[in-house]
Motif scaffolding. Structure first.
Motif, short mmCIF file in Angstrom:
data_model
loop_
_atom_site.label_atom_id
_atom_site.label_comp_id
_atom_site.label_asym_id
_atom_site.label_seq_id
_atom_site.Cartn_x
_atom_site.Cartn_y
_atom_site.Cartn_z
N LEU A 7 146.17 -73.16 -30.00
CA LEU A 7 145.38 -72.28 -29.12
C LEU A 7 144.47 -73.08 -28.21
O LEU A 7 144.05 -74.18 -28.58
N PRO A 8 144.16 -72.54 -27.04
CA PRO A 8 143.21 -73.24 -26.15
C PRO A 8 141.77 -73.08 -26.63
O PRO A 8 140.94 -72.45 -25.96
N MET A 25 148.00 -68.98 -38.47
CA MET A 25 147.56 -67.66 -38.04
C MET A 25 148.32 -66.58 -38.80
O MET A 25 149.49 -66.75 -39.12
N THR A 26 147.65 -65.48 -39.08
CA THR A 26 148.34 -64.32 -39.64
C THR A 26 149.11 -63.67 -38.48
O THR A 26 148.81 -63.96 -37.30
N PRO A 27 150.08 -62.80 -38.76
CA PRO A 27 150.87 -62.20 -37.66
C PRO A 27 150.01 -61.51 -36.58
O PRO A 27 150.25 -61.69 -35.40
N ILE A 28 148.98 -60.80 -37.01
CA ILE A 28 148.16 -60.11 -36.00
C ILE A 28 147.38 -61.13 -35.18
O ILE A 28 147.20 -60.97 -33.97
N GLN A 29 146.96 -62.21 -35.81
CA GLN A 29 146.22 -63.24 -35.07
C GLN A 29 147.14 -63.94 -34.08
O GLN A 29 146.76 -64.20 -32.93
N GLU A 30 148.35 -64.20 -34.51
CA GLU A 30 149.31 -64.90 -33.66
C GLU A 30 149.60 -64.09 -32.39
O GLU A 30 149.70 -64.63 -31.30
N LYS A 31 149.68 -62.77 -32.58
CA LYS A 31 150.00 -61.94 -31.42
C LYS A 31 148.78 -61.64 -30.56
O LYS A 31 148.90 -61.44 -29.36
N SER A 32 147.61 -61.55 -31.19
CA SER A 32 146.47 -61.07 -30.40
C SER A 32 145.56 -62.17 -29.85
O SER A 32 145.04 -62.03 -28.73
N ILE A 33 145.36 -63.26 -30.59
CA ILE A 33 144.36 -64.24 -30.12
C ILE A 33 144.70 -64.80 -28.72
O ILE A 33 143.81 -64.86 -27.87
N PRO A 34 145.95 -65.15 -28.44
CA PRO A 34 146.23 -65.66 -27.08
C PRO A 34 145.86 -64.63 -26.00
O PRO A 34 145.31 -65.00 -24.95
N GLN A 35 146.11 -63.36 -26.26
CA GLN A 35 145.77 -62.31 -25.29
C GLN A 35 144.24 -62.18 -25.15
O GLN A 35 143.71 -62.03 -24.06
N VAL A 36 143.57 -62.24 -26.31
CA VAL A 36 142.11 -62.12 -26.29
C VAL A 36 141.51 -63.28 -25.52
O VAL A 36 140.62 -63.11 -24.68
N LEU A 37 142.03 -64.49 -25.76
CA LEU A 37 141.51 -65.68 -25.06
C LEU A 37 141.80 -65.60 -23.56
O LEU A 37 141.06 -66.15 -22.75
N ALA A 38 142.89 -64.91 -23.21
CA ALA A 38 143.22 -64.77 -21.80
C ALA A 38 142.38 -63.68 -21.12
O ALA A 38 142.56 -63.40 -19.95
N GLY A 39 141.50 -63.05 -21.91
CA GLY A 39 140.60 -62.07 -21.32
C GLY A 39 141.17 -60.67 -21.23
O GLY A 39 140.56 -59.77 -20.63
N LYS A 40 142.33 -60.46 -21.84
CA LYS A 40 142.97 -59.14 -21.77
C LYS A 40 142.32 -58.14 -22.72
O LYS A 40 141.79 -58.52 -23.77
N ASP A 41 142.40 -56.86 -22.38
CA ASP A 41 142.06 -55.81 -23.33
C ASP A 41 143.25 -55.67 -24.26
O ASP A 41 144.40 -55.77 -23.82
N ILE A 42 142.99 -55.43 -25.53
CA ILE A 42 144.12 -55.20 -26.43
C ILE A 42 143.89 -53.95 -27.28
O ILE A 42 142.76 -53.57 -27.57
N ILE A 43 144.99 -53.30 -27.63
CA ILE A 43 144.96 -52.22 -28.60
C ILE A 43 145.92 -52.64 -29.70
O ILE A 43 147.13 -52.77 -29.48
N ALA A 44 145.35 -52.95 -30.85
CA ALA A 44 146.17 -53.58 -31.89
C ALA A 44 146.19 -52.76 -33.15
O ALA A 44 145.18 -52.21 -33.58
#
Ligand code: ADP
Ligand code: MG
Length: 457
Positions: A7-8, A25-44
């Motif tokens: 991760l960056p 990373m757990t599966p949810i972390q693997e899918k969400s952290i890159p998006q979160v770091l990119a500043g995106k809104d997420i619904i997980a």
């Protein structure tokens, strides 16, 4: 690919995660952290224990400016219990960012000391919607410079009636904030709120189909008016030592509990109308074996970790196949055999089909005429619960209660079951046969040199 070092984020972060034993990373972390770091809104979508806290915390901490004494992130949680858990976990994750100030704001504790602590603006606030809103109204909290908002366990917050409070809180935050929404389920109401508070959210969900091999799943077709009769037949046929019965609405939970009680079953109902004390008490009764049946709605059962559950019974099928899978996944754990029994009317056949599609394996049907209920199987639980009006604040420990019950008495340690200590109350399970005696010993005697009020619940 799934290590945190991909991760960056700074090496200090990765090193700290390592000290916490966060290696992959757990599966949810693997899918969400890159998006979160990119500043995106997420619904997980992710269930309890999947590692959601780090999924949002790493993003928040990564962009935190500690020199800026303003509240930069707010995490809304449904209960004080959960808010405390999140704060604790965030503090551990925040170790590499020196001087990070994290404050927890929940109801049930005096507001004045909280207000004082807010004078040095915390960087991160974790709390329940009601209390956060109060601070906003008093002016002790300002979210005008917030850059990240997290709704943790959003479905549960909505179910607890926090929607209006949440909307009013959000109204005080900047529109260009990043909004991260986590929920175990995606009912329409969640999708609707997401549309109003999020900006092109990335949808993330983690497969939750469990290994079904340890669960014997059977469906029974019923007529609408025979629902409770068939349920009772199931209980008297299988006589499970412990079972959770799911209903879709809390009213149904209450009615069913009353009906079972009137028939001599010891059942407790867990639903959204209970306060924390009542909820604790019911869970204690179930987990210490003085109640063999727990009737619950999906929301009330969230986060419950019940061991040795013999059966899950779906008194009503969930309209959502994913929820169904969550429900039955509570039995057959840790190598034990589990039973999942579901009732459905002909009108609900489409729900059964949806479950079959979702679980990707055929449904097992059985006829109610194959049941051989025996009316003396009342499933009398083996234990009774005694409630003592003293707890942690009175410096009472489990050993003190056990000692009071067994020292210089006829009772043996093995007749005493689970002991649960809360702040100002304690519960001890005792075998049915020695209940009166145990009650007398505790009422007449002393615990740690003091007399306390004791009653059977
Ligand atoms: P959730 O909020 O989804 O219920 P938590 O964030 O509380 O889950 O995490 C559950 C547990 O798993 C915590 O004890 C946490 O420390 C641990 N955990 C989370 N992520 C990892 C990881 N990547 N590696 C190891 N342990 C983890
Ligand atoms: Mg959590």
């Amino acid at each position: 690919m799934s290590t945190f070092s991909s991760l960056p984020i700074s090496n200090e972060f990765v090193a700290n995660l390592k000290t916490l034993d966060y290696l992959e990373m757990t599966p949810i972390q693997e899918k969400s952290i890159p998006q979160v770091l990119a500043g995106k809104d997420i619904i997980a979508q992710a269930k309890t224990g999947s590692g959601k806290t780090a999924a949002f915390a790493i993003g928040i901490l990564n962009k935190l400016n500690v020199k800026n004494y303003l509240t930069q992130a707010l995490i809304l949680c449904p209960t004080r219990e959960l808010a405390d858990q999140v704060s604790k976990e965030m503090r551990r994750l925040a170790r590499p960012v020196a001087n990070t100030k994290i404050t927890t704001l929940c109801g049930g504790t005096p507001i004045v000391p909280q207000t004082a602590s807010l004078e040095h603006h915390p960087h991160i606030v974790v709390g329940t919607p009601g209390r956060i809103l109060k601070h906003l109204q008093k002016g002790s909290l300002n979210l005008g410079k917030l850059n990240t908002l997290v709704l943790d366990e959003a479905d549960r917050m909505l179910d607890m009636g926090f929607l209006d409070d949440i909307k009013r809180i959000i109204d005080t935050t900047p529109e260009n904030r990043q909004t991260l929404l986590f929920s175990a389920t995606f009912p329409n109401q969640i999708k609707k709120i997401s549309r109003t508070i999020q900006n092109q959210p990335v949808e993330i969900s983690v497969e939750s189909i469990h290994q079904e091999s340890n669960i014997k799943q059977v469906f029974y077709e019923i007529e609408k008016h025979t629902r409770s009769t068939v349920l009772i037949s199931l209980l008297q046929h299988y006589s499970p030592q412990s079972s959770v019965i799911f209903c879709n609405r809390k009213q149904q939970c209450k009615e069913l509990a009353e009906e079972l009680w009137s028939l001599g079953f010891h059942a407790v109902a867990l639903h959204g109308d209970l306060d924390q004390k009542e909820r604790d008490q019911k869970l204690v009764q179930f987990s210490n074996k003085s109640s063999s049946i727990l009737i619950a709605t999906d929301v009330a059962a969230r986060g419950l970790d019940i061991k040795d559950l013999e059966a899950v019974i779906n008194f009503e099928l969930s309209p959502d196949p994913e929820i169904h899978i969550h429900r039955i996944g509570r039995t057959g754990r840790a190598g034990n055999e589990g039973m999942a029994l579901s009732l459905f009317t002909p009108a609900e056949a489409s729900k059964v089909n949806a479950i079959e599609d979702y679980q990707k394996s055929p449904i097992n049907f059985a006829s109610t005429t194959s049941l051989t209920p025996s009316s003396d199987r009342k499933i009398k639980p083996p234990m009774n619960t005694l409630c003592i009006n003293a707890g942690r604040k009175n410096k009472i420990r489990a050993g003190d209660i056990l000692g009071a019950l067994t020292k210089n008495t006829n009772l043996a340690g093995k007749q005493i079951g689970k002991i649960d200590i809360f702040d100002i109350i304690a519960y001890v399970a005792v075998e049915q046969a020695v209940t009166k005696q145990a009650l007398k010993i505790l009422s007449d005697g002393k615990i740690k040199g003091r007399k306390y009020r004791v009653r059977k619940i």
